[in-house]
Design a protein around this motif. Structure first.
Motif, PDB file in Angstrom:
ATOM      1  N   LEU A 176      -5.583   4.480   9.394  1.00  0.00           N
ATOM      2  CA  LEU A 176      -4.399   4.873   8.915  1.00  0.00           C
ATOM      3  C   LEU A 176      -3.392   3.816   8.482  1.00  0.00           C
ATOM      4  CD1 LEU A 176      -3.715   7.937  11.358  1.00  0.00           C
ATOM      5  CD2 LEU A 176      -4.238   7.867   8.864  1.00  0.00           C
ATOM      6  N   LEU A 177      -3.419   2.876   9.221  1.00  0.00           N
ATOM      7  CA  LEU A 177      -2.531   1.510   9.185  1.00  0.00           C
ATOM      8  C   LEU A 177      -3.018   0.958   7.839  1.00  0.00           C
ATOM      9  CD1 LEU A 177      -2.051   0.168  12.545  1.00  0.00           C
ATOM     10  CD2 LEU A 177      -0.423   1.471  11.368  1.00  0.00           C
ATOM     11  N   GLY A 178      -4.365   0.775   7.681  1.00  0.00           N
ATOM     12  CA  GLY A 178      -4.949   0.025   6.484  1.00  0.00           C
ATOM     13  C   GLY A 178      -4.498   0.746   5.329  1.00  0.00           C
ATOM     14  N   LEU A 179      -4.576   2.306   5.373  1.00  0.00           N
ATOM     15  CA  LEU A 179      -4.294   3.037   3.980  1.00  0.00           C
ATOM     16  C   LEU A 179      -2.716   2.763   3.788  1.00  0.00           C
ATOM     17  CD1 LEU A 179      -4.960   5.326   1.886  1.00  0.00           C
ATOM     18  CD2 LEU A 179      -4.402   6.945   3.660  1.00  0.00           C
ATOM     19  N   ALA A 180      -2.017   2.856   4.954  1.00  0.00           N
ATOM     20  CA  ALA A 180      -0.412   2.514   4.754  1.00  0.00           C
ATOM     21  C   ALA A 180      -0.215   1.257   3.788  1.00  0.00           C
ATOM     22  CB  ALA A 180       0.301   2.452   5.852  1.00  0.00           C
ATOM     23  N   VAL A 181      -0.922   0.197   4.317  1.00  0.00           N
ATOM     24  CA  VAL A 181      -0.907  -1.109   3.739  1.00  0.00           C
ATOM     25  C   VAL A 181      -1.389  -1.121   2.201  1.00  0.00           C
ATOM     26  CG1 VAL A 181      -1.705  -3.591   3.765  1.00  0.00           C
ATOM     27  CG2 VAL A 181      -0.911  -2.463   5.778  1.00  0.00           C
ATOM     28  N   MET A 182      -2.424  -0.592   1.889  1.00  0.00           N
ATOM     29  CA  MET A 182      -2.997  -0.379   0.547  1.00  0.00           C
ATOM     30  C   MET A 182      -1.884   0.295  -0.521  1.00  0.00           C
ATOM     31  SD  MET A 182      -5.924  -1.817   0.512  1.00  0.00           S
ATOM     32  CE  MET A 182      -5.973  -1.321  -1.337  1.00  0.00           C
ATOM     33  N   LEU A 183      -1.242   1.319  -0.083  1.00  0.00           N
ATOM     34  CA  LEU A 183      -0.255   1.988  -0.770  1.00  0.00           C
ATOM     35  C   LEU A 183       1.036   1.176  -1.137  1.00  0.00           C
ATOM     36  CD1 LEU A 183      -0.393   5.640   0.693  1.00  0.00           C
ATOM     37  CD2 LEU A 183      -1.387   4.759  -1.206  1.00  0.00           C
ATOM     38  N   ALA A 184       1.154   0.250   0.097  1.00  0.00           N
ATOM     39  CA  ALA A 184       2.472  -0.627  -0.177  1.00  0.00           C
ATOM     40  C   ALA A 184       2.085  -1.798  -1.010  1.00  0.00           C
ATOM     41  CB  ALA A 184       2.884  -1.295   1.509  1.00  0.00           C
ATOM     42  N   THR A 185       1.039  -2.239  -1.135  1.00  0.00           N
ATOM     43  CA  THR A 185       0.738  -3.102  -2.151  1.00  0.00           C
ATOM     44  C   THR A 185       0.822  -2.847  -3.668  1.00  0.00           C
ATOM     45  OG1 THR A 185      -1.708  -2.961  -2.239  1.00  0.00           O
ATOM     46  CG2 THR A 185      -0.604  -4.300  -0.265  1.00  0.00           C
ATOM     47  N   ALA A 186       0.853  -1.734  -4.026  1.00  0.00           N
ATOM     48  CA  ALA A 186       0.411  -1.179  -5.257  1.00  0.00           C
ATOM     49  C   ALA A 186       1.485  -1.774  -6.080  1.00  0.00           C
ATOM     50  CB  ALA A 186       0.678   0.462  -5.263  1.00  0.00           C
ATOM     51  N   ARG A 187       2.635  -1.925  -5.881  1.00  0.00           N
ATOM     52  CA  ARG A 187       3.727  -2.210  -6.774  1.00  0.00           C
ATOM     53  C   ARG A 187       4.056  -3.869  -7.100  1.00  0.00           C
ATOM     54  NH1 ARG A 187       9.627  -1.456  -4.281  1.00  0.00           N
ATOM     55  NH2 ARG A 187      10.087  -2.871  -6.073  1.00  0.00           N
ATOM     56  N   PHE A 188       3.126  -4.538  -6.108  1.00  0.00           N
ATOM     57  CA  PHE A 188       3.277  -6.166  -6.120  1.00  0.00           C
ATOM     58  C   PHE A 188       2.178  -6.644  -6.916  1.00  0.00           C
ATOM     59  CE2 PHE A 188       5.778  -4.440  -2.523  1.00  0.00           C
ATOM     60  CZ  PHE A 188       6.938  -4.961  -3.087  1.00  0.00           C
ATOM     61  N   LEU A 189       0.990  -5.912  -6.997  1.00  0.00           N
ATOM     62  CA  LEU A 189       0.063  -6.563  -7.833  1.00  0.00           C
ATOM     63  C   LEU A 189       0.187  -6.921  -9.046  1.00  0.00           C
ATOM     64  CD1 LEU A 189      -2.895  -4.441  -6.059  1.00  0.00           C
ATOM     65  CD2 LEU A 189      -2.320  -6.820  -5.336  1.00  0.00           C
ATOM     66  N   LEU A 190      -0.817  -7.701  -9.806  1.00  0.00           N
ATOM     67  CA  LEU A 190      -0.623  -8.175 -11.150  1.00  0.00           C
ATOM     68  C   LEU A 190      -0.846  -6.745 -11.982  1.00  0.00           C
ATOM     69  CD1 LEU A 190      -2.256 -11.767 -11.067  1.00  0.00           C
ATOM     70  CD2 LEU A 190       0.348 -11.056 -11.217  1.00  0.00           C
ATOM     71  N   PRO A 191      -0.297  -6.604 -13.360  1.00  0.00           N
ATOM     72  CA  PRO A 191      -0.558  -5.815 -14.205  1.00  0.00           C
ATOM     73  C   PRO A 191      -2.078  -5.887 -14.566  1.00  0.00           C
ATOM     74  CG  PRO A 191       0.637  -7.365 -15.190  1.00  0.00           C
ATOM     75  CD  PRO A 191       0.816  -7.536 -13.657  1.00  0.00           C
ATOM     76  N   HIS A 192      -2.461  -4.641 -14.982  1.00  0.00           N
ATOM     77  CA  HIS A 192      -4.101  -4.648 -15.273  1.00  0.00           C
ATOM     78  C   HIS A 192      -4.429  -5.441 -16.492  1.00  0.00           C
ATOM     79  CE1 HIS A 192      -3.803  -2.333 -19.119  1.00  0.00           C
ATOM     80  NE2 HIS A 192      -2.596  -1.542 -18.419  1.00  0.00           N
ATOM     81  N   ALA A 193      -3.428  -5.695 -17.472  1.00  0.00           N
ATOM     82  CA  ALA A 193      -3.886  -6.466 -18.494  1.00  0.00           C
ATOM     83  C   ALA A 193      -4.160  -8.012 -18.148  1.00  0.00           C
ATOM     84  CB  ALA A 193      -2.611  -6.432 -19.757  1.00  0.00           C
TER      85      ALA A 193
END
Length: 384
Positions: A176-193
């Protein structure tokens, strides 16, 4: 870089933190399963050979997903692949502990391997993209986060299991903690391009220089995988250690690997990759050999610590070298070497189990000690 529009403001520092968090989740999730392997073995009454066969399901799942993940990274970018694979990986972590039979265990481990393999390829590809953007080495520090995750996953078992916390409760909270961290990182990763839509090959087989890097990665990661799956079994069943102390073997291994990787970028710059790979291989071989020859739980734990220290920077060096392969897309080259290397990481533990059926677990691990020491002789090939 030109493919990224000005409106997509890339923040490399935040992206580095985000991808480091994904490495942390991967290491924590894997290590939370490791201390419970003896429990699953005893629950289902599995011999070492049968357990090794079941663990082979992880390798099968990963070998299926890694080439697919490399293709998806090339088409859609590492960002979305890492987020989806990481979230699904967290979701399946409890399944092996819930398995009521050997077939159910094998099915759960196949899923475990599939999502772990896809996560490995995509997070390393994203790490290389961030490294290019920042302009200095960061791969060792990213892999350090995987090792720190190992401390959290295995170390929490050391603390909680003696207190009566059930294995499924321990793994469930980690998931559960791991899933929460994964969701939290989404906005900060580099764009797909940044690493999608290239014109080069989306998947390549290791050849030439990549073949050398892949072969070295195979044997080094084979040993690292064995540390994850067999240290607790060796300490608990061969040396008679209690469950909490048995979990400490992998925790110490992860701790020393974390220390080595946190300082790895500076050490590689100071001494060079050849020296780091050569001496690291010898230190790991001496540590594993001592853990087996002294036949004492505390000595074995210290030996596993030397293994972690010796292996710490070899894989980041290999992956970074693959990303600089001339005339080839970094993503395709990394996917090729990652697939070869993690084939060893995932196939190694089952192979140790098969060998243990014939010569015992100490003898099987001893073969790995010799193989790791031999890697020192191939370190000079990194100069080519």
């Amino acid at each position: 870089m030109d493919a990224v529009s000005d409106s997509e403001a890339m923040k490399p520092v935040q992206a580095r933190i985000a991808v480091a968090a994904i490495f942390l989740v991967n290491g924590t999730a894997f290590a939370s399963w490791v201390p419970h392997i003896p429990t699953v073995q005893q629950k289902l009454a599995l011999s070492p050979g049968v357990l090794g066969l079941a663990l082979l399901a992880i390798a099968i799942g990963s070998l299926i997903s890694m080439p697919v993940a490399g293709w998806m990274v090339a088409r859609h970018g590492s960002r979305i692949v890492a987020l989806v694979a990481g979230s699904l990986y967290c979701a399946v972590i409890p399944l092996p502990l819930l398995a009521p039979s050997l077939p159910a265990l094998v099915a759960a481990l196949v899923l475990f391997g599939m999502f772990n393999g896809a996560m490995d390829v995509s997070m390393n590809a994203h790490g290389v993209a961030v490294e290019r953007l920042i302009g200095r080495p960061i791969m060792s520090s990213l892999h350090a986060m995987f090792s720190i995750g190992g401390i959290i996953g295995a170390g929490s078992a050391v603390v909680l299991l003696p207190l009566g916390v059930s294995p499924i409760a321990h793994v469930g909270v980690i998931a559960l903690l791991g899933l929460a961290v994964m969701l939290a990182t989404a906005r900060f990763l580099l764009p797909h391009a940044v690493d999608s839509g290239g014109d080069g090959a989306h998947f390549v087989l290791p050849r030439g220089r990549l073949l050398v890097l892949g072969a070295m990665g195979f044997f080094i990661l084979m040993t690292e995988g064995a540390m994850g799956d067999w240290t607790a079994v060796y300490l608990r069943l061969d040396l008679g250690a209690e469950a909490g102390l048995a979990a400490a073997g992998f925790a110490v291994f992860s701790a020393t690997m974390s220390i080595g990787r946190l300082t790895g970028d500076r050490l590689v710059a100071a001494f060079g990759p050849v020296a780091m790979v050569g001496w690291g291989s010898l230190v790991a071989a001496i540590g594993l050999g001592g853990a087996l020859l002294l036949h004492d739980p505390l000595a074995a734990i210290l030996g596993f610590g030397l293994v972690g220290l010796g292996l710490a920077n070899i894989v980041p060096i290999l992956f970074s070298a693959a990303g600089r392969t001339p005339g080839m897309s970094p993503g395709a080259a990394i996917a090729a070497v990652t697939t070869a290397g993690y084939s060893g990481f995932l196939a190694g533990p089952p192979m140790v189990g098969f060998a243990a059926e014939w010569i015992g677990l100490p003898g099987a691990l001893g073969i790995l000690a010799v193989a790791v020491g031999a890697m020192a002789a191939f370190a000079k090939l990194l100069d080519r």
